[in-house]
Design a protein around this motif. Structure first.
Motif, PDB file in Angstrom:
ATOM      1  N   ILE A 117       9.857  41.073 -10.462  1.00  0.00           N
ATOM      2  CA  ILE A 117      10.521  40.200  -9.491  1.00  0.00           C
ATOM      3  C   ILE A 117      10.792  38.874 -10.195  1.00  0.00           C
ATOM      4  O   ILE A 117       9.886  38.292 -10.793  1.00  0.00           O
ATOM      5  CB  ILE A 117       9.655  39.980  -8.233  1.00  0.00           C
ATOM      6  N   LEU A 131       2.553  39.936  -1.716  1.00  0.00           N
ATOM      7  CA  LEU A 131       3.914  39.751  -1.244  1.00  0.00           C
ATOM      8  C   LEU A 131       4.502  38.553  -1.974  1.00  0.00           C
ATOM      9  O   LEU A 131       3.887  37.491  -2.038  1.00  0.00           O
ATOM     10  CB  LEU A 131       3.928  39.487   0.265  1.00  0.00           C
ATOM     11  N   LYS A 134      10.962  35.005  -2.359  1.00  0.00           N
ATOM     12  CA  LYS A 134      12.101  34.772  -3.241  1.00  0.00           C
ATOM     13  C   LYS A 134      13.301  34.338  -2.411  1.00  0.00           C
ATOM     14  O   LYS A 134      13.560  34.904  -1.353  1.00  0.00           O
ATOM     15  CB  LYS A 134      12.389  36.089  -3.963  1.00  0.00           C
ATOM     16  N   ILE A 142      15.440  33.969   2.829  1.00  0.00           N
ATOM     17  CA  ILE A 142      14.188  34.121   2.092  1.00  0.00           C
ATOM     18  C   ILE A 142      13.771  35.585   2.205  1.00  0.00           C
ATOM     19  O   ILE A 142      13.804  36.151   3.296  1.00  0.00           O
ATOM     20  CB  ILE A 142      13.065  33.268   2.724  1.00  0.00           C
ATOM     21  N   SER A 143      13.403  36.196   1.079  1.00  0.00           N
ATOM     22  CA  SER A 143      12.903  37.567   1.201  1.00  0.00           C
ATOM     23  C   SER A 143      11.454  37.621   0.723  1.00  0.00           C
ATOM     24  O   SER A 143      11.066  36.887  -0.183  1.00  0.00           O
ATOM     25  CB  SER A 143      13.776  38.531   0.400  1.00  0.00           C
ATOM     26  N   TRP A 144      10.689  38.485   1.357  1.00  0.00           N
ATOM     27  CA  TRP A 144       9.321  38.756   0.925  1.00  0.00           C
ATOM     28  C   TRP A 144       9.322  40.143   0.315  1.00  0.00           C
ATOM     29  O   TRP A 144       9.663  41.113   0.974  1.00  0.00           O
ATOM     30  CB  TRP A 144       8.345  38.673   2.094  1.00  0.00           C
ATOM     31  N   MET A 145       8.993  40.220  -0.964  1.00  0.00           N
ATOM     32  CA  MET A 145       9.084  41.479  -1.678  1.00  0.00           C
ATOM     33  C   MET A 145       7.704  42.099  -1.843  1.00  0.00           C
ATOM     34  O   MET A 145       6.754  41.405  -2.215  1.00  0.00           O
ATOM     35  CB  MET A 145       9.662  41.276  -3.089  1.00  0.00           C
ATOM     36  N   GLY A 146       7.630  43.398  -1.585  1.00  0.00           N
ATOM     37  CA  GLY A 146       6.396  44.135  -1.825  1.00  0.00           C
ATOM     38  C   GLY A 146       6.475  44.827  -3.178  1.00  0.00           C
ATOM     39  O   GLY A 146       7.566  45.081  -3.696  1.00  0.00           O
ATOM     40  N   ILE A 147       5.314  45.112  -3.746  1.00  0.00           N
ATOM     41  CA  ILE A 147       5.262  45.715  -5.070  1.00  0.00           C
ATOM     42  C   ILE A 147       4.642  47.099  -4.971  1.00  0.00           C
ATOM     43  O   ILE A 147       3.540  47.253  -4.453  1.00  0.00           O
ATOM     44  CB  ILE A 147       4.430  44.843  -6.035  1.00  0.00           C
ATOM     45  N   ASN A 148       5.382  48.092  -5.461  1.00  0.00           N
ATOM     46  CA  ASN A 148       4.912  49.466  -5.420  1.00  0.00           C
ATOM     47  C   ASN A 148       4.679  49.895  -6.867  1.00  0.00           C
ATOM     48  O   ASN A 148       5.527  50.495  -7.496  1.00  0.00           O
ATOM     49  CB  ASN A 148       6.005  50.315  -4.730  1.00  0.00           C
TER      50      ASN A 148
ATOM     51  N   ALA B 221      11.382  53.124  -5.798  1.00  0.00           N
ATOM     52  CA  ALA B 221      11.584  51.714  -6.154  1.00  0.00           C
ATOM     53  C   ALA B 221      10.239  51.018  -6.291  1.00  0.00           C
ATOM     54  O   ALA B 221       9.350  51.204  -5.457  1.00  0.00           O
ATOM     55  CB  ALA B 221      12.426  51.020  -5.087  1.00  0.00           C
ATOM     56  N   LYS B 222      10.109  50.238  -7.359  1.00  0.00           N
ATOM     57  CA  LYS B 222       8.835  49.561  -7.595  1.00  0.00           C
ATOM     58  C   LYS B 222       8.745  48.234  -6.877  1.00  0.00           C
ATOM     59  O   LYS B 222       7.660  47.682  -6.722  1.00  0.00           O
ATOM     60  CB  LYS B 222       8.631  49.374  -9.090  1.00  0.00           C
ATOM     61  N   VAL B 223       9.884  47.687  -6.518  1.00  0.00           N
ATOM     62  CA  VAL B 223       9.854  46.495  -5.673  1.00  0.00           C
ATOM     63  C   VAL B 223      10.813  46.708  -4.513  1.00  0.00           C
ATOM     64  O   VAL B 223      11.862  47.321  -4.672  1.00  0.00           O
ATOM     65  CB  VAL B 223      10.252  45.211  -6.442  1.00  0.00           C
ATOM     66  N   LYS B 224      10.397  46.270  -3.345  1.00  0.00           N
ATOM     67  CA  LYS B 224      11.349  46.315  -2.244  1.00  0.00           C
ATOM     68  C   LYS B 224      11.088  45.206  -1.241  1.00  0.00           C
ATOM     69  O   LYS B 224       9.962  44.723  -1.107  1.00  0.00           O
ATOM     70  CB  LYS B 224      11.388  47.692  -1.588  1.00  0.00           C
ATOM     71  N   VAL B 225      12.161  44.807  -0.572  1.00  0.00           N
ATOM     72  CA  VAL B 225      12.025  43.730   0.396  1.00  0.00           C
ATOM     73  C   VAL B 225      11.245  44.248   1.597  1.00  0.00           C
ATOM     74  O   VAL B 225      11.569  45.286   2.172  1.00  0.00           O
ATOM     75  CB  VAL B 225      13.407  43.215   0.840  1.00  0.00           C
ATOM     76  N   VAL B 226      10.186  43.544   1.961  1.00  0.00           N
ATOM     77  CA  VAL B 226       9.378  43.923   3.116  1.00  0.00           C
ATOM     78  C   VAL B 226       9.935  43.253   4.366  1.00  0.00           C
ATOM     79  O   VAL B 226      10.035  43.849   5.420  1.00  0.00           O
ATOM     80  CB  VAL B 226       7.904  43.526   2.887  1.00  0.00           C
ATOM     81  N   ARG B 227      10.287  41.979   4.220  1.00  0.00           N
ATOM     82  CA  ARG B 227      10.984  41.336   5.338  1.00  0.00           C
ATOM     83  C   ARG B 227      11.810  40.145   4.872  1.00  0.00           C
ATOM     84  O   ARG B 227      11.566  39.564   3.810  1.00  0.00           O
ATOM     85  CB  ARG B 227      10.001  40.915   6.431  1.00  0.00           C
ATOM     86  N   TYR B 228      12.812  39.843   5.703  1.00  0.00           N
ATOM     87  CA  TYR B 228      13.670  38.681   5.458  1.00  0.00           C
ATOM     88  C   TYR B 228      13.323  37.578   6.449  1.00  0.00           C
ATOM     89  O   TYR B 228      12.908  37.852   7.578  1.00  0.00           O
ATOM     90  CB  TYR B 228      15.145  39.054   5.646  1.00  0.00           C
ATOM     91  N   GLU B 229      13.509  36.359   6.027  1.00  0.00           N
ATOM     92  CA  GLU B 229      13.277  35.201   6.895  1.00  0.00           C
ATOM     93  C   GLU B 229      14.403  34.215   6.682  1.00  0.00           C
ATOM     94  O   GLU B 229      14.976  34.162   5.603  1.00  0.00           O
ATOM     95  CB  GLU B 229      12.015  34.458   6.437  1.00  0.00           C
ATOM     96  N   PRO B 231      15.282  30.384   5.920  1.00  0.00           N
ATOM     97  CA  PRO B 231      14.500  29.293   5.356  1.00  0.00           C
ATOM     98  C   PRO B 231      14.155  28.302   6.461  1.00  0.00           C
ATOM     99  O   PRO B 231      15.000  28.009   7.303  1.00  0.00           O
ATOM    100  CB  PRO B 231      15.448  28.672   4.328  1.00  0.00           C
TER     101      PRO B 231
END
Ligand SMILES: Cc1cc2nc3c(=O)[nH]c(=O)nc-3n(C[C@H](O)[C@H](O)[C@H](O)COP(=O)(O)OP(=O)(O)OC[C@H]3O[C@@H](n4cnc5c(N)ncnc54)[C@H](O)[C@@H]3O)c2cc1C
Lengths: 327, 263
Positions: A117, A131, A134, A142-148, B221-229, B231
């Motif tokens: 990321i 989390l 970004k 604003i996005s909150w990215m999870g890591i798998n 996918a190793k990274v993915k967006v969990v949620r958007y906000e 600002p």
């Protein structure tokens, strides 16, 4: 897997880049909660001062030495980092989102096949899960990215994303050897350093930015003086750069740099979306503009509606007084 | 010589973007454009072609069907051909997957040089260049501000480094990441636009050129967006009042010190 964290220590001139210290502070806060270890990774230090500057911040400091490692190159640094990650198996490898970070981390991520990321501004934990925060679309979302990822995930952070905690120890130093022989595919012919010793625009805590309202290049003298008084940097809008009043490296905005200093002061900047995209994550924004309807006031915390040529001299005097009081 | 340019179609800066589905997805107003930084890459490829003559410029994008419009812009500017790799429902937040698909295409189609822009202005990742180069085992150079005419299997370029500028010589094949300042992208001529409208732009499925699509799914996918906000917007501006500019400056310093605590 132990929740150890690696932090890439980036040099600047003979010293250490502030954003690396920010990351060490943040990493240590995380590893403390996980009873794990924060490692600083310092490749090819230019001086022993660098080692001494970093040592108070991580739990352990890995110093990699070898001829030819004092200047960053992806072809020499990538294999070294690959080996260290495979040996120590940290769960996170953090680095600054600087020219070097943006060059090195994606290359390393592809080599490792690791989650990556880029250009993040925060990290939080929900239980065991990290989390990463970004900004996207020029800060509109604003996005909150999870890591798998079972193995090490890589994250680069914008400078000024975290504050620096007071150091609390003296890291054990682990010495490693590295191969500084570069691939023959790239030969450096010439290097010109243009702004040695000055703090980088993206790392500055204080930015005073001039827009077209400054009227001409010669008027930037006072802005320069204020910036150097505050140990900060001068920024510029694109209008100013296009008019050749300032160099492109000062440009803030969509087609320039993204900055988030503690204090941004815009002088004669109208606040076009293309500009605010590059500065709206600043902690405190001040705008000086003679037009009370200038869009920049929609982004500012504090505003002064007046002629900037009257405000700036007074502002300089006040800041000078403040500095003198502080001794 | 063959130059491959990787481009992306992105939401226009002015497009309205709304967070929907409880923060799980985004709705982007239907205003898309060729990514700002990719225009420089296309322009640079065309300039090399103009100097060397015997050059083919191929522009490629991995994305949904609508991305064809961005590829038409590239043809209108003067690219020889364009290819869309259809992301279908595989659209991903993981740059490794995009890099895998693009490097797979590059391997199959062949190239001497790959150009791309320094970052996409939507996800702001700035990752694809170095990743693709690594996957192809070729050198990359970032933040390139000047490319000289390739000669004898090498090319000289200028690039920005931390606090300065560097001139380097790179062996071909290589990948160069260009940034603003390298050139002024041309505005397509009407004849170019006509040609682009008629151009046949093949749409490829990654599976057809040997990509293991099972490793490119959302689950992988190793990274993915969990949620958007959105600002957290700032509170409305506080105007600093005063009879004179001096008084305002004085009061500003006081609030910055005592209220905002940034001095
Ligand atoms: C694709 C694209 C990319 C772009 N990228 C960028 C970018 O990266 N960065 C960027 O900055 N812009 C960028 N722009 C340009 C942007 O849209 C604006 O045109 C630009 O930011 C305007 O610069 P400015 O605020 O200095 O000038 P102006 O908009 O002309 O504003 C000048 C301001 O100064 C005020 N003023 C004048 N005199 C005084 C005085 N004596 N005292 C106080 N105030 C005064 C005026 O009220 C006015 O608000 C981009 C545009 C495009 C199309």
């Amino acid at each position: 897997m132990a929740k150890d964290i690696f932090v890439f220590i980036e040099g600047k001139d003979e010293g250490v880049r502030k954003s690396s210290i920010e990351l060490l502070s943040k990493a240590k806060g995380i590893t403390k909660n996980h009873n794990s270890t924060t490692y600083g990774i310092l490749i090819g230090p230019k001086s022993e001062e660098m080692v001494d500057t970093v040592r108070p911040y991580p739990d352990k400091l890995i110093v990699v030495r070898g001829d030819g490692l004092d200047e960053y190159r992806w072809d020499t640094y990538t294999p070294i980092l690959e080996r260290l990650i495979k040996t120590y198996r940290p769960f996170l490898f953090l680095g600054p989102s600087t020219i070097t970070g943006k060059d090195l981390f994606p290359r390393l991520a592809a080599r490792l096949g690791a989650a990556y990321i880029s250009d993040a501004t925060g990290i939080e934990f929900e239980g065991e899960e990290a989390l990463v925060k970004k900004a996207m679309f020029g800060g509109k979302i604003i996005s909150w990215m999870g890591i798998n990822e079972k193995d090490c995930a890589l994250v680069t952070f914008r400078p000024n994303s975290f504050s620096i905690d007071r150091p609390s120890g003296m890291a054990e130093v682990i010495e490693e050897m590295g191969d500084g022989k570069s691939e023959e595919a790239i030969t450096v012919l010439e290097t010109k350093k243009t702004m040695e010793k000055k703090v980088d625009l993206q790392e500055a805590d204080f930015i005073i930015c001039g827009g077209r309202g400054m009227k001409g290049p010669e008027q930037f003298g006072i802005i320069e003086e204020i910036a150097s008084l505050m140990e900060g940097r001068v920024g510029a809008s694109r209008a100013v750069v296009d008019a050749k009043w300032r160099d492109y490296e000062d440009q803030i905005g969509k087609s320039g740099k993204t900055v988030s200093p503690k204090l941004y002061i815009g002088c004669g900047v109208s606040g076009a979306l293309h500009h605010t995209m590059g500065m709206d994550t600043s902690k405190v924004i001040v705008a000086i503009n003679k037009d009370p309807n200038a869009p920049i006031f929609q982004y500012a915390d504090y505003g002064i509606v007046d002629d900037l040529f009257d405000v700036l001299p007074a502002l300089k005097e006040e800041l000078k007084k403040l500095k003198e009081q502080a001794g | 010589m063959k130059i491959l340019v990787f481009v992306k179609q992105v939401a226009d800066t002015e497009a309205r973007i709304t967070i929907t589905n409880n923060g799980r997805s985004l709705e982007v107003e239907n205003k898309y454009a060729l990514n700002f930084f990719d225009e420089f890459a296309i322009e640079e490829a065309l300039r090399i072609k103009e100097r060397l003559k015997d050059v083919e410029v191929v522009v490629c994008s991995y994305g949904p069907k609508r991305s064809i419009e961005a590829l038409r812009t590239a043809i209108a500017m003067g690219a020889d051909r364009a290819v869309l790799i259809d992301s279908k429902d595989l659209d991903t937040d993981d740059p490794l997957i995009t890099a895998k698909i693009l490097s797979g295409f590059a391997k199959g189609d062949g190239f001497d040089m790959i150009l791309c822009g320094k970052q996409a202005i939507d996800d702001e990742n700035a990752t694809i260049g170095p990743m693709v180069a690594e996957m192809l085992h070729i050198p990359h150079v970032g933040l390139v501000t000047k490319i000289e005419t390739p000669e004898g299997g090498e090319v000289r370029v200028d690039r920005d480094i931390e606090g300065g500028r560097q001139t380097v010589k790179v062996k071909l094949p290589c990948l160069l990441i260009v940034q603003k300042g390298i050139n002024e992208p041309r505005v397509p001529l009407i004849t170019g636009v006509m040609k682009a409208m008629k151009a046949n732009i093949p749409v490829l499925d990654p599976a057809t050129y040997g990509i293991d699509v099972n490793s490119c799914t959302k689950e992988e996918a190793k990274v993915k967006v969990v949620r958007y906000e959105s600002p957290g917007g700032r509170p409305p501006v506080k105007f600093i009042e005063g009879a004179t500019a001096e008084e305002k400056a004085k009061r500003l310093i006081k609030v910055l010190k005592e209220e905002a605590r940034v001095l």
